[in-house]
Design a protein around this motif. Structure first.
Motif, short mmCIF file in Angstrom:
data_model
loop_
_atom_site.label_atom_id
_atom_site.label_comp_id
_atom_site.label_asym_id
_atom_site.label_seq_id
_atom_site.Cartn_x
_atom_site.Cartn_y
_atom_site.Cartn_z
N LEU A 100 32.02 35.87 -100.73
CA LEU A 100 32.73 35.76 -99.46
C LEU A 100 34.12 35.17 -99.65
O LEU A 100 35.12 35.71 -99.16
CB LEU A 100 31.92 34.89 -98.50
CG LEU A 100 32.60 34.51 -97.18
CD1 LEU A 100 32.91 35.75 -96.35
CD2 LEU A 100 31.72 33.54 -96.39
N VAL A 101 34.21 34.06 -100.37
CA VAL A 101 35.50 33.40 -100.57
C VAL A 101 36.45 34.30 -101.34
O VAL A 101 37.65 34.32 -101.09
CB VAL A 101 35.28 32.05 -101.30
CG1 VAL A 101 36.61 31.41 -101.64
CG2 VAL A 101 34.44 31.11 -100.44
N ASN A 102 35.89 35.08 -102.26
CA ASN A 102 36.69 35.96 -103.12
C ASN A 102 37.07 37.27 -102.44
O ASN A 102 37.88 38.04 -102.95
CB ASN A 102 35.90 36.25 -104.40
CG ASN A 102 36.75 36.87 -105.49
OD1 ASN A 102 37.93 36.56 -105.62
ND2 ASN A 102 36.16 37.75 -106.27
N SER A 103 36.49 37.54 -101.27
CA SER A 103 36.69 38.84 -100.62
C SER A 103 38.07 39.00 -99.99
O SER A 103 38.55 40.12 -99.82
CB SER A 103 35.63 39.05 -99.54
OG SER A 103 35.86 38.17 -98.44
N GLY A 104 38.68 37.90 -99.62
CA GLY A 104 39.94 37.98 -98.90
C GLY A 104 39.76 38.18 -97.41
O GLY A 104 40.73 38.25 -96.65
N LEU A 105 38.50 38.24 -96.95
CA LEU A 105 38.20 38.38 -95.53
C LEU A 105 38.02 36.99 -94.92
O LEU A 105 37.74 36.02 -95.64
CB LEU A 105 36.92 39.21 -95.35
CG LEU A 105 36.98 40.64 -95.89
CD1 LEU A 105 35.60 41.30 -95.81
CD2 LEU A 105 38.01 41.47 -95.14
N PRO A 106 38.19 36.87 -93.61
CA PRO A 106 38.04 35.55 -92.97
C PRO A 106 36.69 34.92 -93.29
O PRO A 106 35.65 35.58 -93.18
CB PRO A 106 38.16 35.87 -91.48
CG PRO A 106 38.98 37.12 -91.43
CD PRO A 106 38.57 37.92 -92.63
N CYS A 107 36.70 33.67 -93.70
CA CYS A 107 35.43 33.00 -94.04
C CYS A 107 35.28 31.67 -93.33
O CYS A 107 34.45 30.85 -93.71
CB CYS A 107 35.29 32.84 -95.56
SG CYS A 107 36.67 32.05 -96.37
N ASP A 108 36.13 31.44 -92.30
CA ASP A 108 35.94 30.22 -91.51
C ASP A 108 34.69 30.31 -90.67
O ASP A 108 33.99 29.31 -90.43
CB ASP A 108 37.16 29.94 -90.63
CG ASP A 108 37.58 31.14 -89.79
OD1 ASP A 108 37.18 32.26 -90.14
OD2 ASP A 108 38.30 30.94 -88.80
N THR A 109 34.37 31.52 -90.20
CA THR A 109 33.08 31.80 -89.57
C THR A 109 32.58 33.12 -90.13
O THR A 109 33.36 34.04 -90.35
CB THR A 109 33.18 31.90 -88.03
OG1 THR A 109 34.04 32.98 -87.68
CG2 THR A 109 33.69 30.60 -87.43
N PHE A 110 31.28 33.22 -90.34
CA PHE A 110 30.70 34.45 -90.90
C PHE A 110 29.22 34.51 -90.56
O PHE A 110 28.63 33.52 -90.12
CB PHE A 110 30.90 34.53 -92.42
CG PHE A 110 30.22 33.42 -93.18
CD1 PHE A 110 28.94 33.58 -93.68
CD2 PHE A 110 30.88 32.21 -93.40
CE1 PHE A 110 28.31 32.56 -94.38
CE2 PHE A 110 30.25 31.18 -94.10
CZ PHE A 110 28.98 31.36 -94.59
N VAL A 111 28.62 35.67 -90.77
CA VAL A 111 27.19 35.82 -90.55
C VAL A 111 26.57 36.38 -91.83
O VAL A 111 27.06 37.35 -92.40
CB VAL A 111 26.90 36.74 -89.34
CG1 VAL A 111 27.57 38.09 -89.50
CG2 VAL A 111 25.40 36.92 -89.13
N PHE A 112 25.51 35.73 -92.29
CA PHE A 112 24.82 36.16 -93.50
C PHE A 112 23.57 36.93 -93.12
O PHE A 112 22.68 36.40 -92.47
CB PHE A 112 24.45 34.95 -94.37
CG PHE A 112 23.63 35.30 -95.58
CD1 PHE A 112 24.15 36.09 -96.58
CD2 PHE A 112 22.33 34.83 -95.70
CE1 PHE A 112 23.39 36.42 -97.70
CE2 PHE A 112 21.56 35.15 -96.81
CZ PHE A 112 22.10 35.94 -97.81
N GLU A 113 23.50 38.20 -93.52
CA GLU A 113 22.39 39.07 -93.15
C GLU A 113 21.37 39.25 -94.27
O GLU A 113 20.31 39.82 -94.04
CB GLU A 113 22.93 40.44 -92.74
CG GLU A 113 23.63 40.45 -91.40
CD GLU A 113 22.67 40.24 -90.24
OE1 GLU A 113 21.55 40.78 -90.27
OE2 GLU A 113 23.05 39.52 -89.29
N GLY A 114 21.68 38.80 -95.48
CA GLY A 114 20.76 39.01 -96.59
C GLY A 114 20.53 40.49 -96.83
O GLY A 114 21.46 41.30 -96.75
N PHE A 115 19.29 40.87 -97.13
CA PHE A 115 18.94 42.28 -97.28
C PHE A 115 18.57 42.86 -95.92
O PHE A 115 17.73 42.30 -95.21
CB PHE A 115 17.76 42.44 -98.24
CG PHE A 115 18.09 42.18 -99.68
CD1 PHE A 115 18.64 43.18 -100.48
CD2 PHE A 115 17.85 40.94 -100.25
CE1 PHE A 115 18.94 42.95 -101.80
CE2 PHE A 115 18.14 40.69 -101.58
CZ PHE A 115 18.70 41.70 -102.36
N LEU A 116 19.16 43.97 -95.56
CA LEU A 116 18.78 44.66 -94.34
C LEU A 116 17.38 45.23 -94.50
O LEU A 116 16.94 45.50 -95.62
CB LEU A 116 19.76 45.80 -94.04
CG LEU A 116 21.17 45.40 -93.60
CD1 LEU A 116 22.04 46.66 -93.50
CD2 LEU A 116 21.14 44.68 -92.27
#
Length: 237
Positions: A120-136
């Motif tokens: 997540l941190v390495n993605s360049g996408l916003p990471c101040d808030t996020f949702v972790f879905e694990g395996f769908l």
């Protein structure tokens, strides 16, 4: 005096990520529970941990939990490890923690490796808030879950296996659009670590032409906020 259950994160690839505290706890534990003893044995040997590990996985954790609770009531220290990363994060552990807490026994989780955080941190996408879905879900409930995520405005983080990656990316394109920004990381902390960033269509094209190996972490930008309707004050007209 009651014992304590320790959740001990282990490296997701690079053994240098093991903490001094994790090694100490595993050496001091009376019982080590491992998701797969064949996987954990080389790691334990590498750090000079001679304690035998016992299997604790999704197929036996319900039956084994009562015995583990008994160990804790006898004052024993029990350490739980998964194949890699932090126990209970898309791995066995949640049921055991819940049962131990039901008996008012102590649980302690050490900080340590988990795959979705560096991805997540390495993605360049916003990471101040996020949702972790694990395996769908693989079958039942999968489409319902994807449809619900189309309105999610936070960055979404998911796990996927190599043999399902391309199909999953195709589904994401169908639900989120080929231009949605995303990032896919594989082999994190290992020699051939790779992160591919860009539009979903570009990422899918990349992996169609490259070897699919390792565990994958997918980060997808959240849906854009709907345009706010302008508010008019009659006095301003």
């Amino acid at each position: 005096m009651s014992g304590k259950l320790f959740l001990v994160p282990t490296p997701i690839g690079n053994l240098e990520d093991m903490t001094f505290r994790a090694v100490r706890i595993l050496k001091e534990a009376d019982v080590i529970l491992a998701e797969d003893t064949r996987t954990s044995a080389p790691m334990l040997k590498h750090f000079g941990i001679e304690r035998k590990a016992y299997s604790h996985h999704q197929h036996n954790e319900h039956q084994a939990s009562s015995e583990i609770v008994r160990f804790l009531k006898e004052g024993k220290k029990v350490a739980l490890i998964s194949d890699a990363g932090t126990p209970a994060i898309s791995d066995p552990g949640f049921f055991l923690v819940r049962e131990v807490l039901k008996h008012d026994l102590a649980v302690e989780c050490l900080p340590g490796p988990t795959a979705f955080v560096p991805a997540l941190v390495n993605s360049g996408l916003p990471c101040d808030t996020f949702v972790f879905e694990g395996f769908l879900p693989v079958k039942k409930g999968r489409q319902t879950r994807l449809k619900k995520l189309t309105s999610e405005q936070r960055t979404m983080v998911l796990y996927e296996s190599p043999h399902r990656l391309l199909k999953t990316l195709e589904e994401f394109i169908g639900y989120f659009g080929e231009d949605r920004q995303a990032s896919v990381s594989r082999e994190l902390t290992k020699r051939f670590e790779e992160t591919v960033r860009g539009r979903l269509a570009e990422i899918k094209s990349h992996f169609e032409n490259n070897i699919l190996k390792g565990e994958f972490v997918i980060c997808i930008a959240g849906a854009p906020e709907p345009e706010k309707k302008a508010k008019y004050n009659r006095n301003d007209e």
